[in-house]
Design an enzyme around this catalytic site. Structure first.
Site, PDB file in Angstrom:
ATOM      1  N   LYS A 139      93.141  51.843 -35.951  1.00 58.92           N
ATOM      2  CA  LYS A 139      93.256  50.622 -35.146  1.00 58.92           C
ATOM      3  C   LYS A 139      94.070  49.619 -35.938  1.00 58.92           C
ATOM      4  CE  LYS A 139      91.560  49.096 -31.131  1.00 58.92           C
ATOM      5  NZ  LYS A 139      91.333  49.894 -29.910  1.00 58.92           N
ATOM      6  N   GLY A 175      82.886  42.952 -13.464  1.00 60.80           N
ATOM      7  CA  GLY A 175      84.272  42.937 -13.918  1.00 60.80           C
ATOM      8  C   GLY A 175      85.111  43.863 -13.057  1.00 60.80           C
ATOM      9  N   GLY A 185      88.558  43.778 -12.696  1.00 65.22           N
ATOM     10  CA  GLY A 185      89.968  43.635 -13.040  1.00 65.22           C
ATOM     11  C   GLY A 185      90.654  44.977 -12.944  1.00 65.22           C
ATOM     12  N   VAL A 222      90.500  47.930 -14.544  1.00 66.88           N
ATOM     13  CA  VAL A 222      89.696  49.150 -14.497  1.00 66.88           C
ATOM     14  C   VAL A 222      88.656  49.073 -13.384  1.00 66.88           C
ATOM     15  CG1 VAL A 222      88.077  50.612 -15.758  1.00 66.88           C
ATOM     16  CG2 VAL A 222      90.036  49.622 -16.945  1.00 66.88           C
TER      17      VAL A 222
END
Length: 379
Positions: A93, A193, A195, A197
């Site tokens: 990452k 949520g 959005g 996805v």
């Protein structure tokens, strides 16, 4: 462009890196380009299964130490996610330190791309919080090790489609495990949520015959779904607190921010399954036991939301959507295997997922060592 020379680092970061079970990272690179203002951390946790793949987070951290620790934790998580997704990739990452709305520039992204390239393929980057497809297109001008690019630049574009599909497969597996039937027909599913996805997940649920309850901090996101599905097919609620208390809820799908499962939400949660796209859903390690004590089945987030990483990983071989979807379909089988392992070992599903991932990485390292030993004998 140049890698910073570190003369001092706090005990907290060094302890995490070298002395705790959460450490064990292979490499951490601190990057700085004064001309563009770039300050970045690239953390490689494991290359046991292959090059380390993980996104680049662009965030205004409270301190440089916080940024390093975040990179370490996120990189470790990617090792486990990639292992359970069946990818021949390790975990890494990167974080870019600063407010992306102020600091992000073409020069900065190009400088970052040069740092990624300097690692020679040990780290493969992609989008994360604060970075987008257009940003990866710029980064890719300096390195071949950038995925999540636009289709016009040889990439797969938005990964939310397969992320949602994978979460849906995790839900189907949860239904099979708990109710003996891999369908959501007649089940009430709450999606927090909606959005990128979440809205795709809602489509899968409706197609499968589920009753869907939704909420989002953005009223326009909720309204778009209501406009597309009039006639009461989708029920909106005011906020997440109202959603988790919805009577008769079968499945709760956190698809926004992390930490959704905490000491406040778990005691009032009406659902019997938690399966969502958000990363790091457990606010602390004790939460999963609290879920188990209440008889709530938890599908580990990093398992069911792996569709996105499956998609960006496929860019390394020339993106093919059907091939990716077939791989993402296997999230169903992986989730079932985790539930079975959890039952057999008498542990929570997240612990079982960790064990399976660790076993795959350990076997890969053992195979590599055996191959080296065999080569030495024949030399």
């Amino acid at each position: 462009m140049g890698v910073t020379t570190v003369t001092e680092m706090t005990d907290g970061v060094l302890h995490t890196l070298f002395r705790t079970e959460q450490g064990g990272h292979e490499q951490v690179v601190l990057c700085q380009d004064r001309a563009s203002g770039l300050k970045a951390v690239i953390a490689i946790h494991s290359t046991a299964l292959g090059p380390a793949l993980g996104g680049t987070r662009f965030h205004a951290y409270a301190s440089d130490e916080e940024a390093v620790l975040d990179a370490l934790n996120l990189a470790r998580g990617m090792s486990y996610k990639n292992a359970l997704a069946g990818l021949d990739l390790g975990g890494g990452k990167a974080v870019i330190i600063g407010d992306p709305t102020v600091l992000k520039s073409e020069e900065l992204l190009l400088a970052y791309g040069r740092f990624v390239e300097s690692l020679g393929g040990r780290y493969v980057t992609a989008c994360d919080v604060g970075t987008y497809v257009a940003d990866m297109d710029v980064v890719a001008r300096e390195t071949r090790w950038a995925t999540g690019r636009s289709p016009e630049n040889g990439g797969a574009g938005d990964s939310s489609v397969l992320t949602a599909y994978g979460v849906f497969q995790g839900m189907r597996a949860s239904a099979q495990h708990l109710w003996g039937d891999p369908t959501l027909r007649g089940r009430k599913v709450g999606v927090a949520g909606v959005g990128k996805v979440g809205r795709h997940l809602v489509e899968h649920l409706l197609e499968d015959g589920a009753e869907v309850v939704i909420t989002d901090v953005r009223a326009e996101s909720v309204q778009q779904i209501l406009d597309k599905h009039p006639g009461g097919k989708v029920t909106p609620v005011a906020d997440t607190d109202a959603l988790i208390r919805t009577p008769g809820l079968d499945i709760y799908a956190p698809c926004a921010l992390g930490g959704a499962l905490n000491d406040e939400s778990v005691p009032v949660l009406t659902a019997t399954v938690v399966c969502g796209a958000a990363n790091n859903q457990l606010a602390h390690p004790g939460v999963e036991k609290d879920l188990a004590d209440r008889g709530i089945l938890y599908a580990p987030d990093y398992v069911v939301n792996a569709g996105g990483v499956i998609q960006v990983a496929d860019e390394l071989h020339g993106f093919d959507f059907d091939r990716c979807k077939a791989k993402a379909s296997k999230i169903f089988d992986t989730t079932l295997a985790i539930f079975a392992r959890a039952k057999a070992d008498g542990i929570p599903p997240a612990a079982a997922a960790d064990r399976i991932a660790e076993q795959r990485m350990s076997e890969a390292l053992a195979a590599r060592a055996a191959a080296r030993a065999g080569g030495a004998r024949t030399a």
